[in-house]
Design an enzyme around this catalytic site. Structure first.
Site, PDB file in Angstrom:
ATOM      1  N   THR A  14      23.115  -2.268 -19.568  1.00 24.90           N
ATOM      2  CA  THR A  14      23.467  -3.644 -19.947  1.00 24.90           C
ATOM      3  C   THR A  14      22.929  -4.658 -18.946  1.00 24.90           C
ATOM      4  O   THR A  14      22.325  -5.659 -19.323  1.00 24.90           O
ATOM      5  CB  THR A  14      25.005  -3.784 -20.055  1.00 24.90           C
ATOM      6  N   VAL A  15      23.125  -4.376 -17.653  1.00 24.83           N
ATOM      7  CA  VAL A  15      22.699  -5.320 -16.616  1.00 24.83           C
ATOM      8  C   VAL A  15      21.181  -5.333 -16.488  1.00 24.83           C
ATOM      9  O   VAL A  15      20.552  -6.405 -16.452  1.00 24.83           O
ATOM     10  CB  VAL A  15      23.361  -4.990 -15.261  1.00 24.83           C
ATOM     11  N   GLY A 189      37.731  -2.355 -24.091  1.00 28.70           N
ATOM     12  CA  GLY A 189      36.576  -2.102 -23.242  1.00 28.70           C
ATOM     13  C   GLY A 189      36.690  -2.665 -21.836  1.00 28.70           C
ATOM     14  O   GLY A 189      35.730  -2.621 -21.056  1.00 28.70           O
ATOM     15  N   GLU A 192      38.103   1.787 -18.318  1.00 25.60           N
ATOM     16  CA  GLU A 192      37.412   3.031 -18.651  1.00 25.60           C
ATOM     17  C   GLU A 192      38.399   4.032 -19.259  1.00 25.60           C
ATOM     18  O   GLU A 192      39.619   3.878 -19.141  1.00 25.60           O
ATOM     19  CB  GLU A 192      36.797   3.647 -17.379  1.00 25.60           C
ATOM     20  N   LYS A 207      34.827  -3.349  -2.609  1.00 25.10           N
ATOM     21  CA  LYS A 207      34.396  -4.747  -2.509  1.00 25.10           C
ATOM     22  C   LYS A 207      34.984  -5.413  -1.271  1.00 25.10           C
ATOM     23  O   LYS A 207      34.299  -6.185  -0.584  1.00 25.10           O
ATOM     24  CB  LYS A 207      34.805  -5.501  -3.777  1.00 25.10           C
TER      25      LYS A 207
END
Length: 439
Positions: A14-15, A189, A192, A207
């Site tokens: 997707t990215v 969605g 997961e 992060k």
């Protein structure tokens, strides 16, 4: 005329596909802003035959990520495969050792090997950019590394996982259980099939480790982060928070203390008046407290193909401009080691929910145990169940919910007091404890 920057992309999910589309669509703007063109010249992915939404005619197809990284026709290697190890690690290292610049969105790899990769980038002269790894389209990496280079940071904290924020938002607004909201998040969605990486706090921890390094000049170390997830949060905690003027968020917090840098991920009560408390749904936010300035809060989409691709393309534009910032804002040799701060030494306010037995002396016993640990209370809320049933008979004494909000104290003191309260057998079940983060 300056030759265009030749980009190779490993990973066309997707990215990756969105990055290809953006570079094509924004070709003129990128050229104007960067002083040179940007062109995708080669790609690689697991399946060449898979149908994709972008036109790859005229683009070379590399056999493997390593082949792409070593391709002499590629100036900038973009890694969008994910994973904390191979093949991403070897491919990025090969590109950096060849003097190329690297752009990645791979938080897991940076949390595990970021210092090693930054050292390689410094040695061979290429850029190592990873804005998309934390907060996607929110420019928090550049803010800490460059925008606040002249400001001492005291604390950085934020909502760094949209899945958890979505679940807590639904639980609060609709009074649903954690399990119900998680199931719905999976259906939509946002979560997961195996959601533990998100809901147990590990995504946020990766992060946070990156942000702490940028803020405080420490080596990235996910192992130095205390981690606690959101599965223990109940609707009654969110109702109590609402009544007391708070909201519950899963926060990643890195703060400078007299005892060192504290890094922690856990459900947190934040005042409803704070900027971070207003951030609902899948949105992310990061607040930075610095010397001499009011807190800065950056809010935006922290995930998704378009948001992540936007940050990746911005990093590619920096490479085209010739910007070569130190990956962690300082030379790697100046980054300090960091160790896990023991949570028992953490100091702050606490929310405590007890199921107190409806017996004479219960309140006095709880008060005594708190006083022994020098814990002062800001507020006490006690909810008595109805004492009489429809036939007029007294109900059998049931445990009474008691909610305590403490003034600043140590975690060690809270748990010592609660251990004694449990031993005194004046409460049922395990106490619920949530830390409070003030503005």
């Amino acid at each position: 005329m300056v030759a265009p920057l030749r980009v190779g992309i490993a990973g066309l999910g997707t990215v990756g596909a969105e990055v290809v589309r953006l570079i094509e669509e924004q070709s003129r703007t990128l050229s104007e802003r960067s002083g040179r063109g940007v062109r995708v010249v080669a790609v690689t992915a697991r399946s060449k035959a898979k149908k994709r939404s972008v036109d790859l005619n005229g683009v070379d197809w590399a056999k493997s990520p390593l082949d792409l990284a070593e391709n002499p026709n590629v100036d900038c290697f973009v890694e969008l495969m994910g994973g904390s190890g191979e093949p991403a690690l070897s491919a990025i290292e090969a590109a950096l050792k060849a003097g190329k610049s690297v752009v990645t969105a791979n938080k897991a790899l940076i949390a595990k090997h970021g210092v090693r990769l930054a050292k390689t980038a410094e040695k061979h002269g290429g850029a190592f950019n990873y804005e998309a790894a934390v907060g996607a389209a929110i420019p928090v990496i550049k803010t800490l590394r460059e925008g606040l280079a002249g400001t001492g940071v005291n604390r950085v904290y934020g909502i760094l996982n949209g899945t958890c924020n979505y679940i807590l938002t639904r639980m609060e607004q609709e009074g649903l259980s954690f399990a119900e909201c998680l199931k719905d998040a999976q259906r939509l969605g946002y979560a997961e099939a195996n959601p533990s990486f998100d809901v147990d706090g590990h995504d946020t921890a990766q992060k946070l480790a990156i942000l702490a390094s940028l803020a405080f000049g420490t080596k990235v170390a996910q192992s130095a982060v205390y981690v606690e997830g959101i599965s223990s949060i109940a609707p009654e905690d969110l109702r109590a928070a609402e009544e007391l003027g708070y909201r519950v968020k899963l926060l990643g917090v890195a703060v400078r203390t007299a005892k060192g840098i504290e890094q922690r991920v856990h459900p947190t009560m934040v005042p409803k008046s704070s900027s971070i408390a207003q951030v609902m749904g899948v949105t992310n936010a990061v607040t930075i407290d610095g010397d001499g300035i009011p807190p800065i809060t950056l809010v935006g989409p922290g995930a998704g193909g378009a948001a992540t691709a936007s940050a990746v393309v911005a990093d590619i534009a920096d490479v085209a401009r010739g910007i070569r910032a130190k990956p962690f804002g300082r030379p790697v040799e100046r980054l300090r080691e960091t160790t896990k701060a023991p949570m028992e030494r953490h100091e702050g306010g606490y929310y405590i929910r007890l199921m107190a037995r409806d017996l004479a002396g219960t309140a006095a016993t709880i008060a005594k145990r708190l006083a022994e640990q020098k814990i002062s209370l800001e507020s006490i809320v006690q909810r008595h169940p109805e004492g009489v049933d429809l036939n007029g008979a007294a109900k059998k004494a049931a445990p009474v919910p008691v909610i305590l909000i403490t003034y600043a104290t140590s975690e060690d003191a809270v748990y010592r007091a609660l251990e004694k309260v449990q031993r005194d057998k004046v409460i049922s079940g395990r106490p619920q404890v949530i830390r409070i983060e003030k503005n």
